[in-house]
Design an enzyme around this catalytic site. Structure first.
Site, PDB file in Angstrom:
ATOM      1  N   GLU A 131     103.559 152.668 115.986  1.00  0.00           N
ATOM      2  CA  GLU A 131     104.865 152.428 116.602  1.00  0.00           C
ATOM      3  C   GLU A 131     104.934 153.118 117.958  1.00  0.00           C
ATOM      4  O   GLU A 131     105.632 152.687 118.860  1.00  0.00           O
ATOM      5  CB  GLU A 131     106.027 152.916 115.733  1.00  0.00           C
ATOM      6  CG  GLU A 131     107.356 152.590 116.442  1.00  0.00           C
ATOM      7  CD  GLU A 131     108.622 153.061 115.771  1.00  0.00           C
ATOM      8  OE1 GLU A 131     108.669 154.199 115.285  1.00  0.00           O
ATOM      9  OE2 GLU A 131     109.560 152.257 115.729  1.00  0.00           O
ATOM     10  N   GLU A 132     104.195 154.220 118.102  1.00  0.00           N
ATOM     11  CA  GLU A 132     104.312 155.029 119.315  1.00  0.00           C
ATOM     12  C   GLU A 132     103.448 154.505 120.460  1.00  0.00           C
ATOM     13  O   GLU A 132     103.505 155.039 121.568  1.00  0.00           O
ATOM     14  CB  GLU A 132     103.951 156.487 119.007  1.00  0.00           C
ATOM     15  CG  GLU A 132     104.794 157.130 117.908  1.00  0.00           C
ATOM     16  CD  GLU A 132     106.288 157.156 118.252  1.00  0.00           C
ATOM     17  OE1 GLU A 132     107.110 157.139 117.327  1.00  0.00           O
ATOM     18  OE2 GLU A 132     106.632 157.174 119.452  1.00  0.00           O
ATOM     19  N   ASP A 173     112.577 153.894 122.070  1.00  0.00           N
ATOM     20  CA  ASP A 173     113.225 155.125 121.597  1.00  0.00           C
ATOM     21  C   ASP A 173     112.733 156.303 122.426  1.00  0.00           C
ATOM     22  O   ASP A 173     111.567 156.366 122.782  1.00  0.00           O
ATOM     23  CB  ASP A 173     112.817 155.424 120.133  1.00  0.00           C
ATOM     24  CG  ASP A 173     113.308 154.355 119.166  1.00  0.00           C
ATOM     25  OD1 ASP A 173     114.278 153.658 119.531  1.00  0.00           O
ATOM     26  OD2 ASP A 173     112.693 154.200 118.098  1.00  0.00           O
ATOM     27  N   ASP A 180     103.535 154.148 111.269  1.00  0.00           N
ATOM     28  CA  ASP A 180     104.654 154.759 111.981  1.00  0.00           C
ATOM     29  C   ASP A 180     104.503 156.253 111.708  1.00  0.00           C
ATOM     30  O   ASP A 180     104.824 156.708 110.616  1.00  0.00           O
ATOM     31  CB  ASP A 180     105.991 154.217 111.459  1.00  0.00           C
ATOM     32  CG  ASP A 180     107.171 154.775 112.256  1.00  0.00           C
ATOM     33  OD1 ASP A 180     108.296 154.325 112.034  1.00  0.00           O
ATOM     34  OD2 ASP A 180     106.928 155.696 113.088  1.00  0.00           O
ATOM     35  N   GLU A 240     106.115 149.101 108.939  1.00  0.00           N
ATOM     36  CA  GLU A 240     107.263 149.562 108.137  1.00  0.00           C
ATOM     37  C   GLU A 240     107.520 148.579 106.990  1.00  0.00           C
ATOM     38  O   GLU A 240     107.343 148.917 105.817  1.00  0.00           O
ATOM     39  CB  GLU A 240     108.521 149.703 109.023  1.00  0.00           C
ATOM     40  CG  GLU A 240     108.436 150.844 110.027  1.00  0.00           C
ATOM     41  CD  GLU A 240     109.642 150.898 110.979  1.00  0.00           C
ATOM     42  OE1 GLU A 240     110.211 149.847 111.312  1.00  0.00           O
ATOM     43  OE2 GLU A 240     109.996 152.011 111.402  1.00  0.00           O
ATOM     44  N   ASP A 273     107.342 163.437 117.382  1.00  0.00           N
ATOM     45  CA  ASP A 273     106.813 162.066 117.375  1.00  0.00           C
ATOM     46  C   ASP A 273     105.448 162.037 118.031  1.00  0.00           C
ATOM     47  O   ASP A 273     104.486 161.452 117.518  1.00  0.00           O
ATOM     48  CB  ASP A 273     107.717 161.167 118.240  1.00  0.00           C
ATOM     49  CG  ASP A 273     108.828 160.530 117.447  1.00  0.00           C
ATOM     50  OD1 ASP A 273     108.689 160.423 116.217  1.00  0.00           O
ATOM     51  OD2 ASP A 273     109.819 160.124 118.044  1.00  0.00           O
ATOM     52  N   LEU A 325     105.970 159.000 112.553  1.00  0.00           N
ATOM     53  CA  LEU A 325     107.135 159.814 112.196  1.00  0.00           C
ATOM     54  C   LEU A 325     108.364 158.913 112.226  1.00  0.00           C
ATOM     55  O   LEU A 325     108.997 158.707 113.254  1.00  0.00           O
ATOM     56  CB  LEU A 325     107.308 160.993 113.161  1.00  0.00           C
ATOM     57  CG  LEU A 325     107.994 162.211 112.546  1.00  0.00           C
ATOM     58  CD1 LEU A 325     107.262 162.726 111.316  1.00  0.00           C
ATOM     59  CD2 LEU A 325     108.107 163.334 113.555  1.00  0.00           C
ATOM     60  N   ASP A 326     108.659 158.334 111.051  1.00  0.00           N
ATOM     61  CA  ASP A 326     109.763 157.377 110.970  1.00  0.00           C
ATOM     62  C   ASP A 326     111.078 158.115 110.710  1.00  0.00           C
ATOM     63  O   ASP A 326     111.129 159.076 109.959  1.00  0.00           O
ATOM     64  CB  ASP A 326     109.496 156.399 109.824  1.00  0.00           C
ATOM     65  CG  ASP A 326     110.609 155.381 109.732  1.00  0.00           C
ATOM     66  OD1 ASP A 326     110.670 154.492 110.599  1.00  0.00           O
ATOM     67  OD2 ASP A 326     111.452 155.511 108.824  1.00  0.00           O
TER      68      ASP A 326
END
Ligand code: P6P
Length: 339
Positions: free
Chosen positions: A93-94, A64, A114, A281, A70, A116-117
């Protein structure tokens, strides 16, 4: 302001009293997380003014495009947790790879998050959130991946923050699920939703909502197709389920816990494991929903039983009313995944 309110810190301290051998490290860890979340809430609130919208010119493990918020949120989570001296290793996630805390600052916990989902919703001001899961490092484990790749059955706690019309921290522990609303005037999370429970389907105030991205119907397998059809065109005098889909998991799951219903992110023909990430998540959200009296599944079994094989692995996910999750699992028995 109430003069005897319960804050997230005093709540966690209270719970610690039930475990005489507790060192207080989890209290410190959760305090660090709540600080990161407060800072994220402030950044989300002023993103427009501070020009934090827009792309940061980098991308994350999912590929992404990373939005500036983020990157900021990720750095806040990592730095607050590192400086809590309670964490050994993190998965975000990042970050493509694990983040190992420097030896002098290492602690006994593992945190997957995560930061900033739902960030694709940032620029249009739709509700976004942060999701986290906390495990204790297995006593025998030295390998970092072994520390991180644990099932949801071994979770110590999990939670999410909702950055919506208000900022709420929802924390699930062995004792249950509690919601703390940020009071910006004092910068504290105040206990406003003690002992959160999903309504029983059909109970007063419960709602019949199914939450799925209908745009992918062409790619659903037969079981999901049959289930969704049965909600839209029920037999007999049953009223159809309504559809609500924000496209931000924290918002969709928070509504499912409060109002009832079912959240679905199934596998599709081109994404056989679905989209939602297992470690940071699916597992935390499944833990929270199950602790609030709902159920979770990947179509076959509780998400909490799934063994993560890689830090960014995915899983199909169904969350919500127990009876509805049972119906979905029965359909996957009748029409196995992928058919
Ligand atoms: P889709 C946000 O990017 C996210 O990871 C979850 O928050 C959300 O539930 C899902 O993806 C939405 O995905 O494919 O419906 O846009």
């Amino acid at each position: 302001m109430e003069t005897d309110c319960v804050t997230v810190t005093s709540y966690v301290l209270e719970q610690r009293k039930k475990y005489p051998g507790a060192t207080g490290d989890l209290t410190i860890l959760l305090n660090a997380l709540s600080t990161a979340i407060k800072a994220c809430a402030a950044a989300v609130r002023k993103a427009g003014i501070a020009k934090l919208f827009g792309l940061a010119g980098s991308s994350n493990s999912t590929g992404d495009d990373q939005k500036k918020l983020d990157v900021l949120a990720n750095e806040l989570f990592i730095n607050m947790l590192k400086s809590s001296y309670t964490v050994k290793v993190m998965a975000s996630e990042e970050n493509e790879n694990l983040v190992e805390v420097e030896i002098p600052k290492q602690g006994k916990y593992v945190v997957c998050f995560d930061p900033l989902d739902g960030s694709s919703n940032i620029d249009c001001l739709v509700t976004i959130g942060s999701i986290f899961a906390v495990w204790k490092k297995p006593d025998h484990a030295t390998d970092l991946m072994e520390c991180v790749l644990q099932t949801g059955e071994h979770l110590r706690c999990a939670g999410y923050a909702v950055y919506g019309s208000a900022c709420m921290l929802v924390l699930a522990t062995r004792e249950g699920v509690n919601g703390f609303t940020l009071d910006p005037s004092i910068g504290e999370f105040i206990l406003t939703s003690p002992n959160m429970r999903m309504p029983e389907m059909g109970a007063k105030g419960s709602q019949k909502i199914y939450s799925i991205n209908e745009g992918y119907a062409k790619y659903w397998d037969k079981a999901t197709t049959e289930y969704v059809h049965s909600k839209k065109f029920p037999e007999g005098k049953e009223k159809p389920f309504g559809n609500r889909y924000v496209g931000s998991m924290v918002a969709d799951v928070h509504r499912t816990i409060l109002y009832g219903g079912v959240f679905l992110y199934p596998a599709t023909k081109d994404a056989p494991d679905g989209k939602i990430r297992l470690l940071y998540e699916s597992i935390p959200m499944a833990y929270i929903v199950e602790k609030a009296g709902g159920a979770s599944s990947d179509g076959q079994q509780s998400i909490l039983k799934l063994q993560p094989k890689e830090i960014h692995g995915r899983s199909p996910i169904f969350l919500g009313y127990k009876g509805e999750i049972e119906k979905i699992e029965k359909l996957y028995q009748q029409y196995p995944a992928g058919t």
